[in-house]
Design a protein around this motif. Structure first.
Motif, PDB file in Angstrom:
ATOM      1  N   SER A  68      -1.963   2.565  -4.988  1.00  0.00           N
ATOM      2  CA  SER A  68      -1.703   3.972  -4.697  1.00  0.00           C
ATOM      3  C   SER A  68      -2.938   4.772  -5.049  1.00  0.00           C
ATOM      4  N   ARG A  69      -2.996   6.002  -4.525  1.00  0.00           N
ATOM      5  CA  ARG A  69      -4.118   6.868  -4.899  1.00  0.00           C
ATOM      6  C   ARG A  69      -3.899   7.498  -6.267  1.00  0.00           C
ATOM      7  N   LYS A  70      -2.615   7.463  -6.694  1.00  0.00           N
ATOM      8  CA  LYS A  70      -2.330   8.091  -7.999  1.00  0.00           C
ATOM      9  C   LYS A  70      -1.531   7.152  -8.892  1.00  0.00           C
ATOM     10  N   ASN A  71      -1.405   7.558 -10.147  1.00  0.00           N
ATOM     11  CA  ASN A  71      -0.691   6.726 -11.105  1.00  0.00           C
ATOM     12  C   ASN A  71       0.793   6.636 -10.735  1.00  0.00           C
ATOM     13  N   THR A  95       0.845  -1.206   0.000  1.00  0.00           N
ATOM     14  CA  THR A  95       0.000   0.000   0.000  1.00  0.00           C
ATOM     15  C   THR A  95       0.878   1.253   0.000  1.00  0.00           C
ATOM     16  N   GLY A  96       0.276   2.372  -0.375  1.00  0.00           N
ATOM     17  CA  GLY A  96       1.026   3.641  -0.418  1.00  0.00           C
ATOM     18  C   GLY A  96       2.165   3.575  -1.423  1.00  0.00           C
ATOM     19  N   ALA A  97       1.869   2.963  -2.603  1.00  0.00           N
ATOM     20  CA  ALA A  97       2.928   2.541  -3.535  1.00  0.00           C
ATOM     21  C   ALA A  97       3.864   3.636  -4.003  1.00  0.00           C
ATOM     22  N   SER A  98       3.407   4.887  -4.044  1.00  0.00           N
ATOM     23  CA  SER A  98       4.304   5.905  -4.600  1.00  0.00           C
ATOM     24  C   SER A  98       5.165   6.577  -3.532  1.00  0.00           C
ATOM     25  N   GLY A  99       5.045   6.141  -2.282  1.00  0.00           N
ATOM     26  CA  GLY A  99       5.835   6.731  -1.205  1.00  0.00           C
ATOM     27  C   GLY A  99       7.314   6.352  -1.289  1.00  0.00           C
ATOM     28  N   PHE A 100       8.119   6.977  -0.444  1.00  0.00           N
ATOM     29  CA  PHE A 100       9.578   6.779  -0.458  1.00  0.00           C
ATOM     30  C   PHE A 100       9.967   5.316  -0.179  1.00  0.00           C
ATOM     31  N   ILE A 101       9.479   4.770   0.912  1.00  0.00           N
ATOM     32  CA  ILE A 101       9.885   3.397   1.267  1.00  0.00           C
ATOM     33  C   ILE A 101       9.268   2.404   0.280  1.00  0.00           C
ATOM     34  N   SER A 102       7.982   2.637  -0.039  1.00  0.00           N
ATOM     35  CA  SER A 102       7.296   1.754  -0.994  1.00  0.00           C
ATOM     36  C   SER A 102       8.045   1.653  -2.311  1.00  0.00           C
ATOM     37  N   THR A 103       8.466   2.777  -2.846  1.00  0.00           N
ATOM     38  CA  THR A 103       9.124   2.776  -4.161  1.00  0.00           C
ATOM     39  C   THR A 103      10.414   1.963  -4.095  1.00  0.00           C
ATOM     40  N   ASP A 143      -8.079  18.922   7.279  1.00  0.00           N
ATOM     41  CA  ASP A 143      -8.658  17.989   6.302  1.00  0.00           C
ATOM     42  C   ASP A 143      -8.275  16.545   6.557  1.00  0.00           C
ATOM     43  N   ILE A 144      -7.079  16.355   7.078  1.00  0.00           N
ATOM     44  CA  ILE A 144      -6.589  14.987   7.201  1.00  0.00           C
ATOM     45  C   ILE A 144      -5.763  14.874   8.483  1.00  0.00           C
ATOM     46  N   ASP A 145      -6.172  13.995   9.373  1.00  0.00           N
ATOM     47  CA  ASP A 145      -5.427  13.917  10.628  1.00  0.00           C
ATOM     48  C   ASP A 145      -4.928  12.498  10.911  1.00  0.00           C
ATOM     49  N   GLN A 202      -7.472   4.830  11.505  1.00  0.00           N
ATOM     50  CA  GLN A 202      -8.694   4.304  10.866  1.00  0.00           C
ATOM     51  C   GLN A 202      -8.402   3.625   9.529  1.00  0.00           C
ATOM     52  N   PHE A 203      -7.477   4.197   8.790  1.00  0.00           N
ATOM     53  CA  PHE A 203      -7.140   3.600   7.491  1.00  0.00           C
ATOM     54  C   PHE A 203      -6.476   2.234   7.692  1.00  0.00           C
ATOM     55  N   THR A 204      -5.664   2.114   8.735  1.00  0.00           N
ATOM     56  CA  THR A 204      -5.045   0.813   9.036  1.00  0.00           C
ATOM     57  C   THR A 204      -6.128  -0.199   9.376  1.00  0.00           C
ATOM     58  N   ARG A 247       9.570  -0.437  14.157  1.00  0.00           N
ATOM     59  CA  ARG A 247       9.508   0.937  14.670  1.00  0.00           C
ATOM     60  C   ARG A 247      10.773   1.672  14.213  1.00  0.00           C
ATOM     61  N   PRO A 248      10.696   2.352  13.053  1.00  0.00           N
ATOM     62  CA  PRO A 248      11.912   2.923  12.481  1.00  0.00           C
ATOM     63  C   PRO A 248      12.330   4.267  13.068  1.00  0.00           C
ATOM     64  N   SER A 249      13.650   4.481  13.075  1.00  0.00           N
ATOM     65  CA  SER A 249      14.226   5.812  13.272  1.00  0.00           C
ATOM     66  C   SER A 249      14.190   6.483  11.901  1.00  0.00           C
ATOM     67  N   TYR A 250      15.147   7.297  11.559  1.00  0.00           N
ATOM     68  CA  TYR A 250      15.153   7.946  10.246  1.00  0.00           C
ATOM     69  C   TYR A 250      15.633   6.973   9.178  1.00  0.00           C
ATOM     70  N   ILE A 251      14.768   6.700   8.214  1.00  0.00           N
ATOM     71  CA  ILE A 251      15.157   5.842   7.094  1.00  0.00           C
ATOM     72  C   ILE A 251      15.660   6.772   5.996  1.00  0.00           C
ATOM     73  N   VAL A 252      16.927   6.587   5.626  1.00  0.00           N
ATOM     74  CA  VAL A 252      17.493   7.525   4.656  1.00  0.00           C
ATOM     75  C   VAL A 252      17.891   6.819   3.362  1.00  0.00           C
ATOM     76  N   LEU A 269       2.200   0.613   4.000  1.00  0.00           N
ATOM     77  CA  LEU A 269       3.142   1.742   4.063  1.00  0.00           C
ATOM     78  C   LEU A 269       2.445   3.087   3.894  1.00  0.00           C
ATOM     79  N   VAL A 270       1.151   3.108   4.219  1.00  0.00           N
ATOM     80  CA  VAL A 270       0.430   4.379   4.217  1.00  0.00           C
ATOM     81  C   VAL A 270       0.608   5.039   5.576  1.00  0.00           C
ATOM     82  N   GLY A 271       0.910   6.329   5.578  1.00  0.00           N
ATOM     83  CA  GLY A 271       1.025   7.036   6.853  1.00  0.00           C
ATOM     84  C   GLY A 271       1.291   8.505   6.608  1.00  0.00           C
ATOM     85  N   ILE A 272       0.945   9.345   7.591  1.00  0.00           N
ATOM     86  CA  ILE A 272       1.303  10.772   7.507  1.00  0.00           C
ATOM     87  C   ILE A 272       2.001  11.191   8.796  1.00  0.00           C
ATOM     88  N   GLY A 273       2.853  12.216   8.681  1.00  0.00           N
ATOM     89  CA  GLY A 273       3.591  12.718   9.845  1.00  0.00           C
ATOM     90  C   GLY A 273       3.281  14.174  10.132  1.00  0.00           C
TER      91      GLY A 273
HETATM   92  N1  LIG Z   1      10.690   7.429   6.222  1.00  0.00           N
HETATM   93  C1  LIG Z   1      10.958   7.275   7.508  1.00  0.00           C
HETATM   94  O1  LIG Z   1      12.050   7.634   7.978  1.00  0.00           O
HETATM   95  C2  LIG Z   1       9.948   6.650   8.429  1.00  0.00           C
HETATM   96  C3  LIG Z   1      10.250   6.566   9.797  1.00  0.00           C
HETATM   97  C4  LIG Z   1       9.314   5.997  10.660  1.00  0.00           C
HETATM   98  C5  LIG Z   1       8.116   5.508  10.162  1.00  0.00           C
HETATM   99  N2  LIG Z   1       7.847   5.593   8.814  1.00  0.00           N
HETATM  100  C6  LIG Z   1       6.550   5.079   8.344  1.00  0.00           C
HETATM  101  O2  LIG Z   1       6.699   4.313   7.167  1.00  0.00           O
HETATM  102  C7  LIG Z   1       5.551   4.495   6.319  1.00  0.00           C
HETATM  103  C8  LIG Z   1       6.020   4.921   4.919  1.00  0.00           C
HETATM  104  O3  LIG Z   1       6.819   6.094   5.065  1.00  0.00           O
HETATM  105  P1  LIG Z   1       7.451   6.889   3.838  1.00  0.00           P
HETATM  106  O4  LIG Z   1       8.650   7.585   4.360  1.00  0.00           O
HETATM  107  O5  LIG Z   1       7.573   6.035   2.651  1.00  0.00           O
HETATM  108  O6  LIG Z   1       6.324   7.996   3.643  1.00  0.00           O
HETATM  109  P2  LIG Z   1       5.785   8.691   2.322  1.00  0.00           P
HETATM  110  O7  LIG Z   1       6.834   8.791   1.292  1.00  0.00           O
HETATM  111  O8  LIG Z   1       5.120   9.944   2.771  1.00  0.00           O
HETATM  112  O9  LIG Z   1       4.690   7.648   1.834  1.00  0.00           O
HETATM  113  C9  LIG Z   1       3.487   7.452   2.519  1.00  0.00           C
HETATM  114  C10 LIG Z   1       2.410   7.123   1.522  1.00  0.00           C
HETATM  115  O10 LIG Z   1       1.169   7.037   2.224  1.00  0.00           O
HETATM  116  C11 LIG Z   1       0.134   7.243   1.303  1.00  0.00           C
HETATM  117  N3  LIG Z   1      -0.876   8.131   1.893  1.00  0.00           N
HETATM  118  C12 LIG Z   1      -0.684   9.292   2.548  1.00  0.00           C
HETATM  119  N4  LIG Z   1      -1.860   9.814   2.924  1.00  0.00           N
HETATM  120  C13 LIG Z   1      -2.813   8.950   2.510  1.00  0.00           C
HETATM  121  C14 LIG Z   1      -4.233   8.924   2.593  1.00  0.00           C
HETATM  122  N5  LIG Z   1      -4.914   9.909   3.170  1.00  0.00           N
HETATM  123  N6  LIG Z   1      -4.889   7.865   2.053  1.00  0.00           N
HETATM  124  C15 LIG Z   1      -4.232   6.876   1.438  1.00  0.00           C
HETATM  125  N7  LIG Z   1      -2.880   6.846   1.320  1.00  0.00           N
HETATM  126  C16 LIG Z   1      -2.201   7.873   1.839  1.00  0.00           C
HETATM  127  C17 LIG Z   1       0.729   7.893   0.054  1.00  0.00           C
HETATM  128  O11 LIG Z   1       0.771   6.919  -0.961  1.00  0.00           O
HETATM  129  P3  LIG Z   1       0.210   7.226  -2.443  1.00  0.00           P
HETATM  130  O12 LIG Z   1       0.620   8.637  -2.745  1.00  0.00           O
HETATM  131  O13 LIG Z   1       0.901   6.193  -3.267  1.00  0.00           O
HETATM  132  O14 LIG Z   1      -1.262   7.037  -2.401  1.00  0.00           O
HETATM  133  C18 LIG Z   1       2.157   8.206   0.482  1.00  0.00           C
HETATM  134  O15 LIG Z   1       3.033   8.156  -0.602  1.00  0.00           O
HETATM  135  C19 LIG Z   1       4.661   5.532   7.000  1.00  0.00           C
HETATM  136  O16 LIG Z   1       3.668   4.885   7.748  1.00  0.00           O
HETATM  137  C20 LIG Z   1       5.619   6.228   7.949  1.00  0.00           C
HETATM  138  O17 LIG Z   1       4.980   6.744   9.095  1.00  0.00           O
HETATM  139  C21 LIG Z   1       8.728   6.177   7.946  1.00  0.00           C
END
Ligand SMILES: NC(=O)c1ccc[n+]([C@@H]2O[C@H](COP(=O)([O-])OP(=O)(O)OC[C@H]3O[C@@H](n4cnc5c(N)ncnc54)[C@H](OP(=O)(O)O)[C@@H]3O)[C@@H](O)[C@H]2O)c1
Length: 289
Positions: free
Chosen positions: A35-38, A10-18, A80-82, A89-91, A144-149, A71-75
């Protein structure tokens, strides 16, 4: 390997997902990515574009997959979105879908510092998601990740932008510690957690081998670039985060930094049997710039 032939991400276009999808595709895993987008597909990958991951559109396509990596999540949140909506809820929605689809394993990325005693809204939303997954009855592994770089993570992009402008701002003293882990190691661990039985129903800190202060990290990152590094009064950093939605650091970015959360790298190293990249060494060699 046969049993984990089909994996949902899930969340396919995100950083970790890609990064993960690319790695799993190279391992000849059959992927179903949502993903929500192409987005650009990798080899062995089916693409689902869905705005709200509705059951009608998804269930048939993901049915009987072996694992789902959520891998869906917001920080950062807004009116609009919390965190409650997206992180918890999405999980819950994804876990219910996984049950109906008879998926056998869920992998979830929570956050370093998440615990039953946390008072941070962001961590509370992640804690509740962890509980939903644990109580689902589905085999799980939670990290439970720290900073993934890597090349495209938020912190790296943020520092690159500041280097371009010739000035990096450090909130407060910069003495708080981080334990960065390279995304290449993260994707390998996630793959292991799908393929190795010993990861069943376990929670791990996902932290790298280095324990560095934020100031040390920034200095190493910008080494040789002639960038000025300036410490900003913490009160001013929080004021900016609270009043400016476009601030570099959000309120919870600051909370997480200042929180100085620590994880057990040795436990992870021993359990996975992996040799980890030192992010500090990568920075010293200039390969992360
Ligand atoms: N990067 C880190 O250092 C780190 C550290 C600790 C935890 N994490 C966790 O790891 C996960 C992935 O992190 P990431 O760094 O890859 O984050 P990211 O690049 O922001 O990707 C998260 C993805 O979540 C999806 N998303 C966001 N809001 C959404 C919504 N309202 N409905 C549906 N999908 C939504 C989007 O996917 P689409 O655009 O493809 O729909 C977005 O690309 C997250 O849960 C994050 O909290 C990351």
């Amino acid at each position: 390997m046969n049993k984990c032939r089909k994996i949902v991400v899930t969340g396919a276009s995100g950083f970790i997902s890609t990064n993960l999808r690319k790695y799993l595709s190279e391992q000849n895993i059959e992927l179903i990515s949502i993903s929500r987008k192409n987005f650009k597909q990798f080899k062995n990958e089916s693409k689902i574009v869905s705005k709200n991951y509705d059951e009608k559109n998804l269930l048939k396509k993901i049915k009987d997959s072996y694992a789902l990596i959520h891998l869906v999540g917001i920080g950062k949140q807004s009116v609009d979105i919390d965190y409650g909506l997206v992180n918890t809820q999405f999980t819950n929605h994804i876990v219910n879908l996984s049950k109906k689809a008879k998926i056998k394993k869920i992998i979830y990325l929570s956050g370093l510092g998440v615990s039953a005693t946390t008072s941070l809204g962001y961590f509370i939303s992640k804690y509740h998601s962890e509980k939903i997954i644990i109580n689902s009855g589905i085999n799980y592994t939670i990290f439970r990740p720290s900073y993934i770089v890597g090349k495209d993570d938020l912190l790296t992009k943020h520092l690159h932008k500041q280097i371009k402008n010739g000035l990096i701002k450090i909130p407060g003293s910069g003495n708080y510690m981080i334990q960065p882990i390279h995304v290449n190691d993260v994707v390998k661990i996630i793959f292991k957690s799908i393929t190795e039985v010993k990861f069943k129903n376990k929670i791990f800190d996902l932290v790298g081998s280095d324990n560095v202060t934020f100031e040390e990290y920034v200095k190493l990152f910008s080494k040789g670039t002639n960038t000025i590094i300036k410490k900003i009064n913490l009160e001013d950093s929080y004021y900016d985060a609270i009043t400016n939605p476009k601030s570099d650091f959000g309120v919870d970015d600051l909370n997480i930094l200042i929180g100085n959360f620590k994880g057990n790298h040795n436990k992870l190293k021993k359990f996975t049997g992996m040799k980890f990249e030192s992010v500090v060494k990568l920075l010293e060699s200039g390969r992360l710039l």
